[in-house]
Scaffold this motif. Structure first.
Motif, PDB file in Angstrom:
ATOM      1  N   VAL A 294       0.779  10.466   0.845  1.00  0.00           N
ATOM      2  CA  VAL A 294       1.069   9.720   2.166  1.00  0.00           C
ATOM      3  C   VAL A 294       0.170   9.711   3.272  1.00  0.00           C
ATOM      4  CG1 VAL A 294       2.940   9.148   3.890  1.00  0.00           C
ATOM      5  CG2 VAL A 294       3.618   9.785   1.579  1.00  0.00           C
ATOM      6  N   GLN A 295      -0.373  10.679   3.868  1.00  0.00           N
ATOM      7  CA  GLN A 295      -1.228  10.809   4.843  1.00  0.00           C
ATOM      8  C   GLN A 295      -2.517   9.946   4.461  1.00  0.00           C
ATOM      9  OE1 GLN A 295      -1.305  15.172   5.123  1.00  0.00           O
ATOM     10  NE2 GLN A 295       0.232  14.933   7.253  1.00  0.00           N
ATOM     11  N   GLU A 298      -1.987   6.588   4.650  1.00  0.00           N
ATOM     12  CA  GLU A 298      -1.992   5.856   6.169  1.00  0.00           C
ATOM     13  C   GLU A 298      -3.240   5.705   6.648  1.00  0.00           C
ATOM     14  OE1 GLU A 298       2.260   7.468   8.103  1.00  0.00           O
ATOM     15  OE2 GLU A 298       0.839   8.826   7.664  1.00  0.00           O
ATOM     16  N   TYR A 301      -4.387   2.272   5.138  1.00  0.00           N
ATOM     17  CA  TYR A 301      -3.490   1.066   4.917  1.00  0.00           C
ATOM     18  C   TYR A 301      -2.271   1.182   6.082  1.00  0.00           C
ATOM     19  CZ  TYR A 301      -4.987   0.582   0.284  1.00  0.00           C
ATOM     20  OH  TYR A 301      -5.811   0.674  -1.132  1.00  0.00           O
ATOM     21  N   ASP A 302      -1.768   0.031   6.673  1.00  0.00           N
ATOM     22  CA  ASP A 302      -1.018  -0.024   7.567  1.00  0.00           C
ATOM     23  C   ASP A 302       0.490   0.180   7.052  1.00  0.00           C
ATOM     24  OD1 ASP A 302       0.670  -0.352   9.706  1.00  0.00           O
ATOM     25  OD2 ASP A 302       0.426  -2.606  10.062  1.00  0.00           O
ATOM     26  N   LEU A 303       0.854   1.298   6.736  1.00  0.00           N
ATOM     27  CA  LEU A 303       2.212   1.527   5.831  1.00  0.00           C
ATOM     28  C   LEU A 303       3.292   1.185   6.558  1.00  0.00           C
ATOM     29  CD1 LEU A 303       1.744   5.134   3.837  1.00  0.00           C
ATOM     30  CD2 LEU A 303       1.242   2.657   3.089  1.00  0.00           C
ATOM     31  N   ALA A 304       3.316   1.109   7.959  1.00  0.00           N
ATOM     32  CA  ALA A 304       4.442   0.806   8.509  1.00  0.00           C
ATOM     33  C   ALA A 304       5.087  -0.588   8.483  1.00  0.00           C
ATOM     34  CB  ALA A 304       4.250   0.983  10.029  1.00  0.00           C
ATOM     35  N   LEU A 334       8.325   8.587   2.463  1.00  0.00           N
ATOM     36  CA  LEU A 334       7.864   6.965   2.685  1.00  0.00           C
ATOM     37  C   LEU A 334       8.806   6.255   3.280  1.00  0.00           C
ATOM     38  CD1 LEU A 334       6.097   6.396  -0.656  1.00  0.00           C
ATOM     39  CD2 LEU A 334       4.851   6.284   1.630  1.00  0.00           C
ATOM     40  N   ARG A 337       7.659   6.722   6.645  1.00  0.00           N
ATOM     41  CA  ARG A 337       6.175   6.067   7.158  1.00  0.00           C
ATOM     42  C   ARG A 337       6.216   4.714   6.803  1.00  0.00           C
ATOM     43  NH1 ARG A 337       2.898  10.514   7.908  1.00  0.00           N
ATOM     44  NH2 ARG A 337       4.312  12.544   8.052  1.00  0.00           N
ATOM     45  N   ALA A 338       6.711   4.043   5.884  1.00  0.00           N
ATOM     46  CA  ALA A 338       6.473   2.905   5.349  1.00  0.00           C
ATOM     47  C   ALA A 338       7.690   1.866   5.932  1.00  0.00           C
ATOM     48  CB  ALA A 338       6.567   2.752   3.827  1.00  0.00           C
TER      49      ALA A 338
END
Length: 398
Positions: A294-295, A298, A301-304, A334, A337-338
């Motif tokens: 995930v890190q 990030e 990509y703009d996971l948010a 996620l 974070r997403a």
């Protein structure tokens, strides 16, 4: 109608460990009675139906149930209906990562009211070292002259109907009589028997699972080192292992999960008074891989603002077992974070939140391979695919 006499009773025999063994023994001519607390498992067995994936087991199950060689019940008194009692009881660690060495002795204490002298009790599940001795003491304390053996299963889930016959069976027993009786039972399946003392057998099983966990941790650490420096771990691994036998056992990277490896590493650590730096380090590496993925995503990509699709929620490929699956740890991370997480798996049926693959491919902005099921190998998609397993040809480096 349950007969009054059986050759073998398998306690906890409706699950991934007990049922394949029960099927194999029944197919070898034994009259096998399963006792299990799960009414659904008992009903499925008696209907000749598997509740989980196990290659080659379905047709044999149907045959042995139809012939009357296999039956299941929820009646705890069934432990007294055979000379041989095989105990398959899970031994999880608690929320503090401590095992309970008294779980199996406590369960058997409740069963002693239905048991009798002269029986052979075979412990099949992985146990904390010393549990076999505790079980022996449990029977002695209530005046039962019972033979006890620790004969661990070492099968890979999904391959039981092959490996029960092809792998050597460890027989850990303290007396010649217990060893002879347990050996006679497993000789029905394999002619490769390994004699050990109970404590040796207990550690042999734990060492086996720990060794696998340590190797996976080494591979995952190597993967993270190479990947963080922009290099392809799989190319490196293939190159160093080519015609070089001392590197053939270096695994690929991936989520090291499931109901055994992490748990048994923590059991061995507890047994050695938590003086087990290799095991604890392996746990940090393997359990940390989802967060690493995930890190790294990030960073690119703009996971948010994105919907992430996870492909494969089982703990390993071609399985429907989600116990201790790190895909779910990945999902939890996620979730924070997403923007959104959607998940799929072609085999898992117990999770109502899963979606068909087609829906995930439509709704996701990026994909992560959670379990490396073969159907994902030739995945036709234009989406970026994060793949620590090296499964997907168009996978992006995380």
């Amino acid at each position: 109608m349950i007969r009054t006499e059986w050759d073998v009773v398998v306690v906890g025999g409706g699950g991934h460990v007990g049922l394949p063994l029960s099927i194999a023994l029944a197919d070898a001519g034994q009259k096998v009675l399963i006792t299990d607390v799960s009414e659904a498992a008992v009903a499925a067995v008696n209907a000749g139906r598997l509740l989980f994936r196990e290659d080659g087991a379905g047709p044999v199950l149907e045959r042995v149930v139809a012939s009357g060689h296999l039956h299941a019940t929820t009646d705890p008194a069934a432990v007294g209906l055979a000379d041989i009692v095989v105990v398959v009881i899970g031994t999880p660690v608690d929320e503090h990562l401590n095992p309970d060495p008294h779980a199996i002795p406590t369960a058997l204490t409740a069963a002693t009211a239905h048991m009798r002298s002269g029986q052979l009790v075979v412990l099949r599940s992985t146990v904390y070292p010393g549990v076999t001795r505790l079980v022996e003491r449990t029977f002695a304390d209530v005046g039962l002259d019972v033979d006890v053996a620790f004969c661990p299963e070492r099968i890979a889930e999904g391959h039981a109907m092959t490996e029960l016959y092809s792998l050597p069976q460890i027989v850990g027993a303290r007396t010649d009589r217990a060893r002879e009786r347990a050996s006679r039972l497993f000789a029905l399946l394999t002619d490769q028997l390994v004699d050990l003392d109970p404590e040796e057998a207990e550690l042999a099983k734990l060492f086996t699972n720990n060794w696998r966990y340590l190797k996976f941790a080494a591979a995952n650490q190597f993967y993270m080192i190479a990947n963080s420096h922009g290099l392809d771990y799989e190319r490196i691994r293939a190159g160093l292992a080519q015609d070089y036998p001392r590197a053939k056992d270096l695994p690929g990277a991936g989520f090291a999960a499931g109901p055994c490896l992490f748990k048994d590493t923590m059991q061995l650590a507890a047994f050695n008074d938590n003086n087990y730096f290799l095991g604890h380090s392996a746990m940090l590496v393997n359990e940390g891989l989802p967060l690493y993925v995930v890190q790294r995503l990030e960073a690119s990509y703009d996971l948010a603002s994105m919907t992430v699709g996870i492909l494969g929620m089982a703990f390993k490929s071609e399985s429907d077992d989600i116990r201790s699956s790190l895909s779910y740890k990945l999902k939890r991370i996620l979730t924070f974070r997403a923007h959104r997480v959607v998940c799929t798996d072609p085999y898992v049926t117990v999770d109502p939140d899963l979606h068909p693959l087609e829906k995930v491919l439509v709704e996701a902005d990026i994909l992560v391979i959670g379990a490396p099921h073969e159907e994902y190998r030739d995945l036709a998609t234009e989406l970026p695919v994060a793949d620590v397993w090296g499964l997907v040809g168009n996978g992006v480096r995380v």
